[in-house]
Design an enzyme around this catalytic site. Structure first.
Site, PDB file in Angstrom:
ATOM      1  N   LYS A  11       0.842  -1.205   0.000  1.00  7.15           N
ATOM      2  CA  LYS A  11       0.000   0.000   0.000  1.00  7.15           C
ATOM      3  C   LYS A  11       0.880   1.258   0.000  1.00  7.15           C
ATOM      4  O   LYS A  11       2.105   1.172   0.230  1.00  7.15           O
ATOM      5  CB  LYS A  11      -0.920  -0.052   1.225  1.00  7.15           C
ATOM      6  CG  LYS A  11      -1.938  -1.205   1.159  1.00  7.15           C
ATOM      7  CD  LYS A  11      -2.783  -1.256   2.428  1.00  7.15           C
ATOM      8  CE  LYS A  11      -3.864  -2.311   2.326  1.00  7.15           C
ATOM      9  NZ  LYS A  11      -4.690  -2.377   3.571  1.00  7.15           N
ATOM     10  N   TYR A  51     -12.496  -2.622  -3.149  1.00  6.43           N
ATOM     11  CA  TYR A  51     -13.066  -2.535  -1.795  1.00  6.43           C
ATOM     12  C   TYR A  51     -14.597  -2.428  -1.809  1.00  6.43           C
ATOM     13  O   TYR A  51     -15.191  -1.898  -0.866  1.00  6.43           O
ATOM     14  CB  TYR A  51     -12.431  -1.366  -1.040  1.00  6.43           C
ATOM     15  CG  TYR A  51     -11.021  -1.670  -0.539  1.00  6.43           C
ATOM     16  CD1 TYR A  51     -10.748  -2.812   0.224  1.00  6.43           C
ATOM     17  CD2 TYR A  51      -9.962  -0.813  -0.819  1.00  6.43           C
ATOM     18  CE1 TYR A  51      -9.463  -3.098   0.678  1.00  6.43           C
ATOM     19  CE2 TYR A  51      -8.669  -1.097  -0.352  1.00  6.43           C
ATOM     20  CZ  TYR A  51      -8.436  -2.238   0.397  1.00  6.43           C
ATOM     21  OH  TYR A  51      -7.171  -2.509   0.857  1.00  6.43           O
ATOM     22  N   ASN A 114      -1.804  -0.176   7.300  1.00  7.63           N
ATOM     23  CA  ASN A 114      -1.290  -1.516   7.603  1.00  7.63           C
ATOM     24  C   ASN A 114      -0.441  -2.138   6.496  1.00  7.63           C
ATOM     25  O   ASN A 114      -0.274  -3.346   6.423  1.00  7.63           O
ATOM     26  CB  ASN A 114      -2.415  -2.436   8.079  1.00  7.63           C
ATOM     27  CG  ASN A 114      -3.486  -2.645   7.035  1.00  7.63           C
ATOM     28  OD1 ASN A 114      -3.324  -2.252   5.885  1.00  7.63           O
ATOM     29  ND2 ASN A 114      -4.568  -3.293   7.424  1.00  7.63           N
ATOM     30  N   HIS A 117      -1.754  -5.428   1.328  1.00  8.63           N
ATOM     31  CA  HIS A 117      -3.006  -6.129   1.058  1.00  8.63           C
ATOM     32  C   HIS A 117      -2.687  -7.559   0.638  1.00  8.63           C
ATOM     33  O   HIS A 117      -1.718  -7.789  -0.088  1.00  8.63           O
ATOM     34  CB  HIS A 117      -3.787  -5.456  -0.080  1.00  8.63           C
ATOM     35  CG  HIS A 117      -4.923  -6.306  -0.568  1.00  8.63           C
ATOM     36  ND1 HIS A 117      -6.131  -6.362   0.092  1.00  8.63           N
ATOM     37  CD2 HIS A 117      -5.000  -7.199  -1.593  1.00  8.63           C
ATOM     38  CE1 HIS A 117      -6.923  -7.242  -0.536  1.00  8.63           C
ATOM     39  NE2 HIS A 117      -6.262  -7.758  -1.553  1.00  8.63           N
ATOM     40  N   GLU A 128      -9.457 -10.468  -7.839  1.00 11.36           N
ATOM     41  CA  GLU A 128      -8.545  -9.333  -7.638  1.00 11.36           C
ATOM     42  C   GLU A 128      -7.408  -9.334  -8.658  1.00 11.36           C
ATOM     43  O   GLU A 128      -7.009  -8.279  -9.155  1.00 11.36           O
ATOM     44  CB  GLU A 128      -7.993  -9.350  -6.216  1.00 11.36           C
ATOM     45  CG  GLU A 128      -9.067  -9.031  -5.179  1.00 11.36           C
ATOM     46  CD  GLU A 128      -8.568  -9.034  -3.738  1.00 11.36           C
ATOM     47  OE1 GLU A 128      -9.319  -8.570  -2.864  1.00 11.36           O
ATOM     48  OE2 GLU A 128      -7.439  -9.509  -3.474  1.00 11.36           O
TER      49      GLU A 128
HETATM   50  O1  YYY Z   1      -8.161  -8.036   4.384  1.00  7.78           O
HETATM   51  P1  YYY Z   1      -7.620  -7.013   5.341  1.00  7.78           P
HETATM   52  O2  YYY Z   1      -6.815  -5.935   4.649  1.00  7.78           O
HETATM   53  O3  YYY Z   1      -6.856  -7.632   6.485  1.00  7.78           O
HETATM   54  O4  YYY Z   1      -8.865  -6.284   6.040  1.00  7.78           O
HETATM   55  P2  YYY Z   1     -10.316  -5.920   5.465  1.00  7.78           P
HETATM   56  O5  YYY Z   1     -11.294  -6.220   6.545  1.00  7.78           O
HETATM   57  O6  YYY Z   1     -10.537  -6.529   4.131  1.00  7.78           O
HETATM   58  O7  YYY Z   1     -10.236  -4.336   5.332  1.00  7.78           O
HETATM   59  C1  YYY Z   1      -9.548  -3.749   4.254  1.00  7.78           C
HETATM   60  C2  YYY Z   1      -8.750  -2.585   4.758  1.00  7.78           C
HETATM   61  O8  YYY Z   1      -9.599  -1.580   5.307  1.00  7.78           O
HETATM   62  C3  YYY Z   1      -7.778  -2.910   5.917  1.00  7.78           C
HETATM   63  O9  YYY Z   1      -6.570  -3.496   5.460  1.00  7.78           O
HETATM   64  C4  YYY Z   1      -7.561  -1.555   6.511  1.00  7.78           C
HETATM   65  C5  YYY Z   1      -8.901  -0.865   6.317  1.00  7.78           C
HETATM   66  N1  YYY Z   1      -9.677  -0.860   7.553  1.00  7.78           N
HETATM   67  C6  YYY Z   1      -9.679   0.288   8.340  1.00  7.78           C
HETATM   68  O10 YYY Z   1      -9.055   1.290   7.960  1.00  7.78           O
HETATM   69  N2  YYY Z   1     -10.393   0.305   9.506  1.00  7.78           N
HETATM   70  C7  YYY Z   1     -11.077  -0.769   9.915  1.00  7.78           C
HETATM   71  N3  YYY Z   1     -11.758  -0.732  11.068  1.00  7.78           N
HETATM   72  C8  YYY Z   1     -11.075  -1.956   9.131  1.00  7.78           C
HETATM   73  C9  YYY Z   1     -10.360  -1.966   7.955  1.00  7.78           C
HETATM   74 MG    MG Z   2      -9.637  -7.936   2.895  1.00  2.97          MG
END
Ligand code: YYY
Ligand code: MG
Length: 151
Positions: A11, A51, A114, A117, A128
């Site tokens: 990212k 997303y 974070n 991805h 994807e």
């Molecule tokens: O697949 P992953 O990236 O681990 O998480 P997702 O639940 O698919 O959410 C995508 C992305 O959204 C996450 O990497 C950070 C962001 N996000 C966020 O900013 N705040 C949250 N409470 C949940 C997700």
């Molecule tokens: Mg995800």
């Protein structure tokens, strides 16, 4: 099978923080095969589709702004159980919950930045990969260490 593929993306925060090499290294060293790689500025269209399932979440607008804030490195990695193994290597979505040793657990502190991805299922990975890559951008090649990595 060993032909399973997943989409991994560094990212914008990961690119800014010069973490691309560290992240590529972890997938290479684990034994996965790189079959696609590019640096791109993601369009709003690609991010909205990527997303789509999160479009009603409160964090969605900020998530799209962040993902469009700079270049992303998109990659396709191939290998046995690569989708599940990648998710384990990446760690918990919430960096503060991610275990040390995982990419997020070692390299980031907050859920909103974070670093990486990773596709979360084989079906999602296929969707994807076709969203982020044209078929001509994916390279089929034989690794010479196949017998060392697999029986
Ligand atoms: O697949 P992953 O990236 O681990 O998480 P997702 O639940 O698919 O959410 C995508 C992305 O959204 C996450 O990497 C950070 C962001 N996000 C966020 O900013 N705040 C949250 N409470 C949940 C997700
Ligand atoms: Mg995800």
């Amino acid at each position: 099978g060993v032909g399973e593929r997943t989409l991994i993306a560094v990212k914008p925060d990961g690119v800014q923080r010069r973490l691309v090499g560290e992240i590529v290294k972890r997938f290479e060293q684990r034994g996965f095969k790189l079959v696609g790689l590019k640096l791109l500025q993601a369009s709003e269209g690609i991010l909205a589709e990527h997303y789509h399932d999160l479009r009603r979440k409160p964090f969605y607008p900020a998530l799209l702004r962040y993902m469009a804030s700079g270049p992303v490195v998109a990659m396709v990695w191939e290998g046995h159980n690569v989708v599940r193994t990648s998710r384990a290597m990446v760690g918990d979505t919430d960096s503060s919950q991610a275990k040390p040793g995982t990419i997020r657990g070692d390299l980031s502190v907050h859920i909103s930045r974070n670093v990486i991805h990773a596709s979360d299922s084989v079906e999602v990975a296929e969707r994807e990969i076709s969203l982020w890559f044209h078929t001509g951008e994916l390279i089929s090649w034989e690794t010479s260490d196949q017998c060392d990595l697999y029986q």
